[in-house]
Design a protein around this motif. Sequence first.
Motif, PDB file in Angstrom:
ATOM      1  N   VAL A   5     -63.008 -13.817  80.521  1.00  0.00           N
ATOM      2  CA  VAL A   5     -62.987 -13.963  81.618  1.00  0.00           C
ATOM      3  C   VAL A   5     -63.594 -15.675  81.818  1.00  0.00           C
ATOM      4  N   GLY A   6     -64.127 -15.862  81.751  1.00  0.00           N
ATOM      5  CA  GLY A   6     -65.405 -16.761  81.786  1.00  0.00           C
ATOM      6  C   GLY A   6     -65.135 -17.998  80.770  1.00  0.00           C
ATOM      7  N   ALA A   7     -64.460 -18.161  80.169  1.00  0.00           N
ATOM      8  CA  ALA A   7     -64.047 -19.343  79.402  1.00  0.00           C
ATOM      9  C   ALA A   7     -62.834 -19.387  79.669  1.00  0.00           C
ATOM     10  N   LEU A   8     -61.730 -18.943  80.148  1.00  0.00           N
ATOM     11  CA  LEU A   8     -60.256 -19.103  80.933  1.00  0.00           C
ATOM     12  C   LEU A   8     -60.891 -19.681  82.643  1.00  0.00           C
ATOM     13  N   GLN A   9     -61.479 -19.429  83.259  1.00  0.00           N
ATOM     14  CA  GLN A   9     -62.883 -20.155  83.853  1.00  0.00           C
ATOM     15  C   GLN A   9     -62.618 -21.114  83.934  1.00  0.00           C
ATOM     16  N   VAL A  10     -63.739 -21.920  83.116  1.00  0.00           N
ATOM     17  CA  VAL A  10     -64.152 -22.736  82.757  1.00  0.00           C
ATOM     18  C   VAL A  10     -62.895 -23.663  82.087  1.00  0.00           C
ATOM     19  N   ALA A  11     -62.133 -22.782  81.456  1.00  0.00           N
ATOM     20  CA  ALA A  11     -61.136 -23.850  80.748  1.00  0.00           C
ATOM     21  C   ALA A  11     -60.146 -23.895  81.786  1.00  0.00           C
ATOM     22  N   GLY A  12     -59.780 -23.341  82.883  1.00  0.00           N
ATOM     23  CA  GLY A  12     -58.761 -23.594  83.897  1.00  0.00           C
ATOM     24  C   GLY A  12     -59.344 -24.804  84.428  1.00  0.00           C
ATOM     25  N   GLY A  13     -60.411 -24.035  85.365  1.00  0.00           N
ATOM     26  CA  GLY A  13     -61.876 -25.352  85.933  1.00  0.00           C
ATOM     27  C   GLY A  13     -61.637 -26.406  86.094  1.00  0.00           C
ATOM     28  N   LEU A  35     -53.850 -23.973  86.038  1.00  0.00           N
ATOM     29  CA  LEU A  35     -53.879 -23.493  86.899  1.00  0.00           C
ATOM     30  C   LEU A  35     -53.063 -21.802  86.701  1.00  0.00           C
ATOM     31  N   THR A  36     -51.913 -22.233  85.340  1.00  0.00           N
ATOM     32  CA  THR A  36     -51.573 -20.956  84.632  1.00  0.00           C
ATOM     33  C   THR A  36     -52.791 -20.062  83.821  1.00  0.00           C
ATOM     34  N   LEU A  37     -53.870 -20.599  83.797  1.00  0.00           N
ATOM     35  CA  LEU A  37     -54.795 -19.770  83.282  1.00  0.00           C
ATOM     36  C   LEU A  37     -55.585 -19.154  83.737  1.00  0.00           C
ATOM     37  N   LEU A  38     -55.822 -20.161  85.509  1.00  0.00           N
ATOM     38  CA  LEU A  38     -56.368 -19.285  87.249  1.00  0.00           C
ATOM     39  C   LEU A  38     -55.628 -18.293  87.378  1.00  0.00           C
ATOM     40  N   VAL A  67     -55.202 -13.791  90.560  1.00  0.00           N
ATOM     41  CA  VAL A  67     -54.747 -12.117  90.894  1.00  0.00           C
ATOM     42  C   VAL A  67     -55.595 -11.263  90.664  1.00  0.00           C
ATOM     43  N   ASN A  68     -56.495 -11.267  89.292  1.00  0.00           N
ATOM     44  CA  ASN A  68     -57.301 -10.156  89.212  1.00  0.00           C
ATOM     45  C   ASN A  68     -58.731  -9.596  90.480  1.00  0.00           C
ATOM     46  N   ILE A  69     -58.838 -10.982  90.739  1.00  0.00           N
ATOM     47  CA  ILE A  69     -59.976 -11.146  91.820  1.00  0.00           C
ATOM     48  C   ILE A  69     -59.422 -10.757  92.990  1.00  0.00           C
ATOM     49  N   LEU A  70     -58.317 -10.953  93.482  1.00  0.00           N
ATOM     50  CA  LEU A  70     -57.810 -10.462  95.046  1.00  0.00           C
ATOM     51  C   LEU A  70     -57.253  -9.009  94.733  1.00  0.00           C
ATOM     52  N   LEU A  71     -56.929  -8.769  93.965  1.00  0.00           N
ATOM     53  CA  LEU A  71     -56.724  -6.936  93.439  1.00  0.00           C
ATOM     54  C   LEU A  71     -58.353  -6.589  93.729  1.00  0.00           C
ATOM     55  N   ALA A 126     -55.518 -22.044  95.682  1.00  0.00           N
ATOM     56  CA  ALA A 126     -54.863 -22.192  94.484  1.00  0.00           C
ATOM     57  C   ALA A 126     -53.061 -22.150  94.682  1.00  0.00           C
ATOM     58  N   LEU A 127     -52.815 -21.428  95.940  1.00  0.00           N
ATOM     59  CA  LEU A 127     -50.802 -22.106  96.414  1.00  0.00           C
ATOM     60  C   LEU A 127     -51.353 -23.353  97.287  1.00  0.00           C
ATOM     61  N   ILE A 128     -52.262 -24.071  97.009  1.00  0.00           N
ATOM     62  CA  ILE A 128     -51.760 -25.140  97.832  1.00  0.00           C
ATOM     63  C   ILE A 128     -51.555 -26.144  96.763  1.00  0.00           C
ATOM     64  N   VAL A 129     -52.586 -25.942  95.977  1.00  0.00           N
ATOM     65  CA  VAL A 129     -52.938 -27.093  94.623  1.00  0.00           C
ATOM     66  C   VAL A 129     -51.461 -26.419  94.124  1.00  0.00           C
ATOM     67  N   LEU A 130     -50.802 -25.210  93.589  1.00  0.00           N
ATOM     68  CA  LEU A 130     -49.642 -24.585  92.938  1.00  0.00           C
ATOM     69  C   LEU A 130     -48.472 -25.573  94.316  1.00  0.00           C
ATOM     70  N   TRP A 131     -48.132 -25.211  94.772  1.00  0.00           N
ATOM     71  CA  TRP A 131     -46.969 -25.960  95.648  1.00  0.00           C
ATOM     72  C   TRP A 131     -47.048 -28.146  95.531  1.00  0.00           C
TER      73      TRP A 131
END
Length: 126
Positions: A54-62, A75-78, A83-87, A107-112
């Motif tokens: 999870v940490g690696a995905l966070q660093v790479a996506g960030g 955004l695809t990596l994050l 979703v897991n953080i929110l849930l 994330a939704l702003i950037v996704l939009w």
Amino acid sequence: MKIIATIARIILGCMFVFFGLNIFFQFLHMPPPPSGPAGDFAKALFVSHYLYVVGALQVAGGALCLAGRFVPLGLTLLGPVIVNILLFHILLNPTGLPMAIVVSMLALIVLWYHRASFAGLVKSNP
């Protein structure tokens, strides 16, 4: 909209790089895990070393979001991490829910703003 999306992208990238690196280097002292199911979940992530993935995905996506290149990939990596953080905060530990909502909104702003890159996912075939 471009300025708002850029600011949201940079904040989102900084947050995930910072907290992703914290998983590896622990420069922020982590509070003890909460009791109950939330603590059990956190303990399972730590003991299984899944937290490092999870940490690696966070660093790479960030980092991808911060660089401004390949933002849709970032955004695809994050996405699953967010979703897991929110849930987690909705179902197990509501004390962190406001921050989880802020991260989701960024994330939704950037996704939009990058929605054209994801158009193929929702495109219907005749």
